[in-house]
Design an enzyme around this catalytic site. Structure first.
Site, PDB file in Angstrom:
ATOM      1  N   LEU A 203       1.634  28.985 -25.700  1.00 38.15           N
ATOM      2  CA  LEU A 203       2.809  28.175 -25.769  1.00 38.15           C
ATOM      3  C   LEU A 203       3.948  28.678 -24.971  1.00 38.15           C
ATOM      4  O   LEU A 203       4.200  29.906 -25.005  1.00 38.15           O
ATOM      5  CB  LEU A 203       3.236  28.377 -27.267  1.00 38.15           C
ATOM      6  N   HIS A 204       4.400  27.926 -24.124  1.00 39.46           N
ATOM      7  CA  HIS A 204       5.558  28.323 -23.190  1.00 39.46           C
ATOM      8  C   HIS A 204       6.396  27.126 -23.034  1.00 39.46           C
ATOM      9  O   HIS A 204       7.292  27.391 -22.302  1.00 39.46           O
ATOM     10  CB  HIS A 204       5.079  29.024 -21.989  1.00 39.46           C
ATOM     11  N   ARG A 205       6.128  25.889 -23.069  1.00 40.52           N
ATOM     12  CA  ARG A 205       6.999  24.630 -22.704  1.00 40.52           C
ATOM     13  C   ARG A 205       8.355  24.721 -23.448  1.00 40.52           C
ATOM     14  O   ARG A 205       8.469  25.010 -24.972  1.00 40.52           O
ATOM     15  CB  ARG A 205       6.350  23.409 -23.337  1.00 40.52           C
TER      16      ARG A 205
END
Ligand code: UD1
Ligand code: UDP
Length: 375
Positions: A203-205
């Site tokens: 997850l990085h957005r």
């Protein structure tokens, strides 16, 4: 003939490596520029070591900042370098701020501009990457598309046919070239994982990790999935601080971001992958591992149409239901045409003529009016 290739952030190294190698094989004087957008050892150096990527010839040291700060720092550092190097062409990859910054500088220089991974569209204008994609494509001379949907997007936006080249996927070049080495990684035993016995999460957005309520809700869904299948989450620095304390109560294990070979090893043996990454959607398609994309859209629809990817959004019930389904009944997928390990070669064939000069080009992007501009 001199070609400058630009890399700046995690997925760029994997994209630039096959292009750089193929150009060098054809005798081009290739210069590698690292913008410094990513700079931690785990977000930069590890990939140079894992991929056998040569050290950058120039490092711009741009670092982190707001979009304007980061983009302008790259531009300000890249412009004098370009003036000094006077390359025949500049190749930018992907959709990060470094891509846009170097594209803008190149478009106002004498050098030709090639964009690798052209034509992808999420049609979500709130994604910073979508702005970067649209603008970079609009000002590029050579548009290297990974898939027919990307070609169709570029045609709909009025790009000249002579500019657009369907070449396949450079991420897949790097995946196939390194798969055997990745499978020899001991990361599973280091993390106490069994092949097929865990799920992998990234997850990085900003839309997923910057807002506390959204992240909490996603973590709730992951905790629920982890009752069926333990999860491991190598954390991108954007998410790391926020994720630091998550997990121990459930079977969601947060670990620091890992290098490329370790990550591919984790991906290849996972029961399922839950992600908001672009590159991971492509890699799981080729590896045949079920992928759930925790977003409302994807700029890579071919991974859904032909691969193992499903876009499931952010609603916890939907994520959990989809995860349970693919754990029980994994979908079959196939690798799209031209995702065959030769995209870098095709790009170099377009850029370099048989006599070793940059292929002559009608400068459609700069001199012609788009036929049916829709942007
Ligand atoms: C960037 C790209 C995104 C890509 C991702 C790949 C843009 C707009 N976004 O997002 O498209 O999917 O890279 O990983 O270009 N940080 C560190 N160490 C680093 C790098 C970043 O701690 O080496 C932290 C900093 O707090 C920084 C934050 O991460 O502010 C975000 O970094 P940034 O490069 O701005 O965007 P990403 O979220 O990494
Ligand atoms: N990746 C990695 N280590 C990790 C997470 C991802 O090496 O801990 C690799 C992954 O295999 C893929 C690329 O990083 O090749 C994807 O980058 P990222 O998700 O950061 O960016 P995006 O593709 O979304 O732009």
């Amino acid at each position: 003939m001199r070609i400058a290739c630009v890399a700046g952030a995690r997925p760029n190294y994997m994209k630039v490596k096959p292009v750089l190698d193929a150009l060098a094989e054809r005798g081009a004087d290739v210069v590698l520029v690292h913008t410094g957008q990513h700079y931690d050892e785990a977000m930069s150096e590890v990939f140079f070591a894992d991929l056998g990527l040569r050290s950058p010839d120039y490092h711009l040291g741009a670092g982190s900042g707001s979009h304007a700060t980061q983009t302008s720092r790259v531009m300000t550092a890249f412009e004098p370098l370009l003036e000094r190097l006077r390359p025949d062409a500049v190749v930018v990859v992907g959709d990060v701020n470094s891509t846009l910054a170097c594209a803008l500088v190149t478009a106002k220089s004498d050098a030709l501009l090639g964009h690798v991974e052209a034509g992808l569209r999420s049609r979500d204008p709130t994604m910073p990457e979508e702005v970067n994609r649209v603008v970079t494509d609009r000002i590029s001379d050579f548009l290297f598309a990974p898939s027919p949907d990307a070609v169709a997007n570029l045609a709909a936006e009025g790009c000249g046919e002579d500019q657009v080249h369907l070449v396949g996927n450079v991420m897949v070049d790097t995946l196939l070239a390194n798969l055997d080495r990745a499978l020899a990684s001991d990361i599973l035993s280091r993390l106490g994982l069994e092949p097929g016995g865990y799920g992998l999460v990234t997850l990085h957005r900003p839309a997923n990790v910057d807002d506390e309520a959204t992240l909490d809700s996603l973590l709730g869904a992951l905790a629920e999935v982890s009752r069926r299948c333990p999860l491991v989450l190598p954390a991108h620095p954007r998410a790391a601080q926020r994720l630091g304390s998550a997990g121990p109560a459930h079977r969601v294990r947060v670990v620091p971001a890992v290098g490329y070979l370790d990550f591919i090893a984790l991906e290849a043996s996972a029961r399922l992958v839950l992600t908001d990454s672009g590159g991971v959607q492509e890699e799981t398609t080729v590896l045949g591992v079920p992928c759930l994309t925790l977003r409302d859209n994807t700029e890579r629809p071919i991974t859904v149409a032909e691969g193992t990817n499903q876009v499931v959004g952010r609603t916890p019930e939907r994520i959990v239901a989809a995860a349970c389904r693919v754990i029980e009944d994994p979908p079959a997928g196939r690798a799209p045409a031209l995702w065959d390990g030769k995209a870098g070669q095709r790009i170099a064939d377009v850029l370099v003529s048989a006599d070793g000069t940059v292929r002559p080009l009608r400068l459609s992007a700069r001199s012609a009016t788009p036929q049916a501009a829709s942007i």
